[in-house]
Write a protein that holds these residues in place. Structure first.
Motif, PDB file in Angstrom:
ATOM      1  N   GLN A  39      65.649  36.267  96.311  1.00 30.83           N
ATOM      2  CA  GLN A  39      65.279  35.161  95.412  1.00 30.83           C
ATOM      3  C   GLN A  39      65.377  33.796  96.079  1.00 30.83           C
ATOM      4  N   ASP A  40      66.027  33.738  97.244  1.00 27.93           N
ATOM      5  CA  ASP A  40      66.169  32.462  97.946  1.00 27.93           C
ATOM      6  C   ASP A  40      64.865  32.002  98.593  1.00 27.93           C
ATOM      7  N   TYR A  41      63.918  32.939  98.795  1.00 27.26           N
ATOM      8  CA  TYR A  41      62.684  32.570  99.508  1.00 27.26           C
ATOM      9  C   TYR A  41      61.422  33.142  98.857  1.00 27.26           C
ATOM     10  N   THR A  42      61.536  33.725  97.653  1.00 26.30           N
ATOM     11  CA  THR A  42      60.403  34.401  97.009  1.00 26.30           C
ATOM     12  C   THR A  42      59.877  33.600  95.825  1.00 26.30           C
ATOM     13  N   ILE A  43      58.554  33.550  95.697  1.00 29.81           N
ATOM     14  CA  ILE A  43      57.892  32.930  94.544  1.00 29.81           C
ATOM     15  C   ILE A  43      57.014  33.982  93.876  1.00 29.81           C
ATOM     16  N   ASP A  44      57.270  34.250  92.596  1.00 28.08           N
ATOM     17  CA  ASP A  44      56.433  35.151  91.809  1.00 28.08           C
ATOM     18  C   ASP A  44      55.216  34.363  91.336  1.00 28.08           C
ATOM     19  N   CYS A  45      54.039  34.774  91.774  1.00 31.40           N
ATOM     20  CA  CYS A  45      52.810  34.009  91.518  1.00 31.40           C
ATOM     21  C   CYS A  45      52.030  34.505  90.296  1.00 31.40           C
ATOM     22  N   THR A  46      52.653  35.304  89.447  1.00 29.63           N
ATOM     23  CA  THR A  46      51.928  35.865  88.299  1.00 29.63           C
ATOM     24  C   THR A  46      51.220  34.779  87.500  1.00 29.63           C
ATOM     25  N   ARG A  47      51.912  33.687  87.227  1.00 26.39           N
ATOM     26  CA  ARG A  47      51.303  32.653  86.383  1.00 26.39           C
ATOM     27  C   ARG A  47      50.363  31.722  87.154  1.00 26.39           C
ATOM     28  N   TYR A  48      50.274  31.920  88.478  1.00 25.72           N
ATOM     29  CA  TYR A  48      49.375  31.088  89.284  1.00 25.72           C
ATOM     30  C   TYR A  48      48.107  31.839  89.706  1.00 25.72           C
ATOM     31  N   LEU A  58      52.561  25.267  92.332  1.00 28.10           N
ATOM     32  CA  LEU A  58      52.799  26.253  93.389  1.00 28.10           C
ATOM     33  C   LEU A  58      52.890  25.558  94.746  1.00 28.10           C
ATOM     34  N   LYS A  59      51.997  24.634  95.003  1.00 32.11           N
ATOM     35  CA  LYS A  59      52.027  23.898  96.265  1.00 32.11           C
ATOM     36  C   LYS A  59      53.366  23.183  96.437  1.00 32.11           C
ATOM     37  N   GLY A  60      53.871  22.600  95.360  1.00 33.02           N
ATOM     38  CA  GLY A  60      55.156  21.912  95.428  1.00 33.02           C
ATOM     39  C   GLY A  60      56.310  22.862  95.686  1.00 33.02           C
ATOM     40  N   ARG A  61      56.271  24.044  95.066  1.00 32.09           N
ATOM     41  CA  ARG A  61      57.336  25.029  95.281  1.00 32.09           C
ATOM     42  C   ARG A  61      57.308  25.559  96.710  1.00 32.09           C
ATOM     43  N   VAL A  62      56.107  25.795  97.236  1.00 31.60           N
ATOM     44  CA  VAL A  62      55.979  26.234  98.627  1.00 31.60           C
ATOM     45  C   VAL A  62      56.547  25.170  99.564  1.00 31.60           C
ATOM     46  N   THR A  63      56.186  23.920  99.329  1.00 36.77           N
ATOM     47  CA  THR A  63      56.669  22.816 100.169  1.00 36.77           C
ATOM     48  C   THR A  63      58.189  22.734 100.139  1.00 36.77           C
ATOM     49  N   LEU A  80      43.452  40.110  97.101  1.00 37.75           N
ATOM     50  CA  LEU A  80      43.524  40.647  98.458  1.00 37.75           C
ATOM     51  C   LEU A  80      42.630  39.851  99.405  1.00 37.75           C
ATOM     52  N   ASP A  81      42.079  38.754  98.914  1.00 42.02           N
ATOM     53  CA  ASP A  81      41.191  37.941  99.730  1.00 42.02           C
ATOM     54  C   ASP A  81      42.004  37.111 100.714  1.00 42.02           C
ATOM     55  N   PRO A  82      41.795  37.289 102.020  1.00 38.00           N
ATOM     56  CA  PRO A  82      42.640  36.600 103.006  1.00 38.00           C
ATOM     57  C   PRO A  82      42.531  35.086 102.956  1.00 38.00           C
ATOM     58  N   VAL A  83      41.348  34.562 102.653  1.00 39.03           N
ATOM     59  CA  VAL A  83      41.193  33.109 102.591  1.00 39.03           C
ATOM     60  C   VAL A  83      41.973  32.546 101.403  1.00 39.03           C
ATOM     61  N   THR A  84      41.907  33.236 100.262  1.00 40.68           N
ATOM     62  CA  THR A  84      42.663  32.796  99.085  1.00 40.68           C
ATOM     63  C   THR A  84      44.160  32.862  99.349  1.00 40.68           C
ATOM     64  N   LEU A  85      44.631  33.906 100.019  1.00 45.16           N
ATOM     65  CA  LEU A  85      46.054  34.053 100.309  1.00 45.16           C
ATOM     66  C   LEU A  85      46.554  33.000 101.287  1.00 45.16           C
ATOM     67  N   ARG A  86      45.656  32.471 102.083  1.00 41.78           N
ATOM     68  CA  ARG A  86      46.039  31.421 103.034  1.00 41.78           C
ATOM     69  C   ARG A  86      46.207  30.064 102.347  1.00 41.78           C
ATOM     70  N   GLU A  87      45.471  29.842 101.276  1.00 42.05           N
ATOM     71  CA  GLU A  87      45.381  28.509 100.674  1.00 42.05           C
ATOM     72  C   GLU A  87      46.711  27.909 100.231  1.00 42.05           C
ATOM     73  N   PRO A  88      47.633  28.665  99.586  1.00 41.49           N
ATOM     74  CA  PRO A  88      48.897  28.041  99.167  1.00 41.49           C
ATOM     75  C   PRO A  88      49.737  27.499 100.321  1.00 41.49           C
ATOM     76  N   PHE A  89      49.433  27.937 101.547  1.00 45.01           N
ATOM     77  CA  PHE A  89      50.185  27.505 102.725  1.00 45.01           C
ATOM     78  C   PHE A  89      49.406  26.514 103.584  1.00 45.01           C
TER      79      PHE A  89
END
Length: 364
Positions: A39-48, A58-63, A80-89
């Protein structure tokens, strides 16, 4: 002799003495290390899931997690789209690094997302991405695109802040700090192997440097990898040496950290079927102290052990994504024997490149 992990004997080679075969445990419980909790490094993205690419929260939590911890694991992304998975980072990774030569080239998946480029059955010791090169990356992202439920295809991360403190308290760490290290790298000639079996093969210089011209390859080796004492042998093999300090300044926490694990030693190839029977001195990657002194078996085992002391396991589900600070975390994984029908497919995005500057005064 105090040795780390499960030990086997390297296949004997005429004229050489087999040494222990070092297999990391990746996670070892100790009395003095308090490991990160999931839980120290995990973000559940269900609502995003509906706006994973643009959600401000989400961007703020990642930062925040990247700033405080240096490791971020997104779960339940719904894609499972790699471009979408890259975007939050993306605001941390930047546009991603385009491969320009000198390392292990990777197959392209999509828009700066690449295959990991490693053999599935090879054990990958803990390492910083491109720690053997003068130009490395500040951060790295992995994403799980396919993973069989029957397969334990986890990736492991080791806390480099803890690793640095641990090494600083040991004689082996002080020796590395005082002398620095020497990385010897070798690239084979693709033309030489055209009609020969691929023995002691890891990377041809034509493939690594994206050229058929040895002059261009040598120029890139000097400029991008800061290699010196470059030599060519009669088989077209390119050899050079790099002499970095043990430390590298981390701008994210304003502190010098170790930037070398023992993974650049010849032990990296102990489970590589193309190289395992080759003497250490002839392997594609060799790590010694800067004065040319070899690491002893005890010193190798201790370095492997210290990494394991600070390791944690990240299990994958398809659609997961991880962002790691390449200064503050090392990564690695055990070798895997995939059964028929089993799949493990990860994508990787390399973050912004930087040139090594070593330690800064007063930042220890």
């Amino acid at each position: 002799m105090r040795l780390s992990g499960v030990l086997k004997s390297v296949a004997p080679v005429p004229g050489t003495i087999p040494r222990p075969h070092f297999i990391p445990q990746f996670v070892r419980k100790t009395d003095y290390v308090k490991p990160l909790r999931q839980q120290d490094y995990t973000i559940d993205c269900t609502r995003y899931q509906n706006d994973l690419q643009s959600n401000i929260e989400l961007k703020g939590r990642v930062t925040d997690l990247f700033r405080r911890v240096g490791l971020v694991h997104l779960i339940n992304t719904g894609t499972l789209d790699p471009v979408t998975l890259r975007e939050p980072f993306k605001h941390i990774l930047g546009l991603g690094s385009i491969y320009s030569g000198g390392a292990n080239p990777r197959q392209h998946i999509s828009d700066n997302v690449y295959e990991t480029g490693a053999k599935k059955d090879q054990t990958l010791h803990y390492h910083h991405e491109m720690q053997y090169a003068h130009q490395s990356v500040r951060s790295i992202s992995f994403m799980c695109l396919e993973m069989s439920q029957s397969l334990d295809g986890a990736t492991y991360f080791a806390d480099n802040i803890g690793f640095t403190r641990d090494m600083e308290s040991r004689a082996i760490g002080q020796k590395m700090i005082e002398t620095g290290v020497r990385i010897t790298r070798r690239w084979t000639d693709e033309k030489y192997y055209k009609d020969k079996p691929l023995q002691n093969y890891y990377n041809h210089w034509q493939t690594s440097f994206l050229t058929e011209d040895p002059r261009v390859a040598e120029k890139k080796a000097r400029e991008q990898n800061n290699l010196v004492d470059i030599e060519w042998d009669e088989c077209g093999k390119l050899t050079g040496h790099y002499y970095p300090p043990a430390y590298e300044y981390c701008p994210f926490i304003d502190r010098n950290l170790f930037f070398y694990a023992i993974s650049d030693h010849a032990i990296w190839f102990d489970t590589d079927s193309n190289v395992i029977g080759t003497p250490d001195k002839d392997r594609p990657l060799i790590m010694s102290f800067a004065d040319g002194t070899d690491f002893s078996d005890d010193e190798i085992g201790e370095c492997v052990e210290v990494c394991d002391n600070h390791g944690l396991k990240v299990n994958w589900e398809p659609g997961d994504a991880v962002l790691a600070c390449n200064y503050r975390f090392l990564h690695g994984r055990p070798g895997m024997q995939l059964k028929e029908g089993e799949v493990r497919k990860l994508g990787v995005v390399l973050g912004e490149r930087f040139e090594r500057i070593g330690p800064l005064p007063g930042k220890y």
